[in-house]
Enzyme design. Structure first.
Site, PDB file in Angstrom:
ATOM      1  N   CYS A 105       0.833  -1.196   0.000  1.00 60.12           N
ATOM      2  CA  CYS A 105       0.000   0.000   0.000  1.00 60.12           C
ATOM      3  C   CYS A 105       0.870   1.248   0.000  1.00 60.12           C
ATOM      4  O   CYS A 105       2.018   1.222   0.375  1.00 60.12           O
ATOM      5  CB  CYS A 105      -0.902   0.021   1.228  1.00 60.12           C
ATOM      6  SG  CYS A 105      -2.029  -1.379   1.293  1.00 60.12           S
ATOM      7  N   ALA A 245      13.860 -15.883   9.604  1.00 58.73           N
ATOM      8  CA  ALA A 245      15.000 -15.945  10.525  1.00 58.73           C
ATOM      9  C   ALA A 245      14.538 -15.660  11.946  1.00 58.73           C
ATOM     10  O   ALA A 245      14.088 -14.563  12.257  1.00 58.73           O
ATOM     11  CB  ALA A 245      16.062 -14.939  10.098  1.00 58.73           C
TER      12      ALA A 245
END
Length: 261
Positions: A105, A245
């Protein structure tokens, strides 16, 4: 530094009980960027590191290439305006007008992937590598370097690492802005990022990957997931992408030779 948060009265529900409480909400401001007296874009951002954000944005969009291209930078924090005087730039407007709307957006220039981006990036030649534990350590740092997120739940964060040391950090409501702030600080201090790591709290889209490529960073570590287009670009540009991660686990998607035991 401007206030990063404001207090807001909310009606909090827990089970069947309702209670009015004071909550902390992250601030969002419109930063209007001018280059050589021409309005370039309005960036929706957190009100911090605005000079770094501006420099990183102008670098990534091709307005400036080296610090000497910037003659003067000034801003009016009260009106959220920033003006940069620099080397005259002739942009290829026809190519810039060819754009692909992204899944991200926003109405700033950064929310599109433009055709001239391809002219600004080349496959990286860096052979820089890091230990797997170093990658884990950067992921762990992201979890600890989130005081504003823990307070508001409303920002992304990121950093630049070198040989296990964190040397730059940034945060913002916008994913793109995090990278522009890091890039702007590196640009201003003339820090060459070719043998560095960028770590980031969000997901990796094609626009994010292109910003990393323009900064010439060979390794990107993210807490979120990559998109297929980002991975295709990473393969073509020889960039190592690590996703999901979290302390002692991660996924290596491209160029795994840079992550070693």
């Amino acid at each position: 530094m401007p206030n990063q948060t404001i207090a807001h009265s909310i009606l909090k529900a827990k089970g069947t009980s309702l209670e009015w409480v004071e909550d902390t909400v992250v601030r969002e401001v419109p930063l209007t960027v001018h280059y050589n007296r021409e309005e370039i874009a309005t960036l929706l951002c957190s009100p911090s590191q605005t000079e770094e954000l501006t420099l990183g944005f102008l670098f990534n969009e091709g307005f400036i290439r080296v610090p000497e291209d910037v003659y003067e930078i000034r801003q009016d924090p009260s009106d959220h305006m920033i003006w940069v005087e620099g080397k005259p730039c002739v942009l290829q407007k026809e190519l810039m007008s060819k754009r692909f709307v992204s899944a991200c957006c926003g109405k700033s220039r950064a929310s599109f992937c433009f055709a001239n981006d391809a002219l600004m990036v080349k496959p990286l030649t860096s052979t820089y590598s890091i230990l797997l534990q170093e990658a884990y350590d950067y992921a762990k740092f992201l979890q600890s370097y989130l005081p504003l997120f823990q307070e508001t739940g409303g920002v992304h964060s990121g950093g630049v690492g070198y040989k296990g040391n964190v040397i730059l950090t940034s945060y913002d409501i916008g994913r793109h802005n995090v990278f522009d702030k890091l890039g702007g600080e590196a640009f201003r201090t003339k820090l060459n990022l070719e043998n560095h790591v960028i770590f980031f709290s969000g997901r990796v889209s094609s626009e994010i990957l292109l910003k990393v490529a323009k900064m010439k960073v060979p390794i990107l570590i993210a807490r979120g997931a990559p998109t297929d287009m980002a991975l295709s670009q990473a393969t073509a540009l020889n960039i190592t992408v690590v996703g999901f991660a979290r302390e002692q686990r991660l996924n290596i998607y491209t160029c795994p030779e840079r992550i070693i035991l």
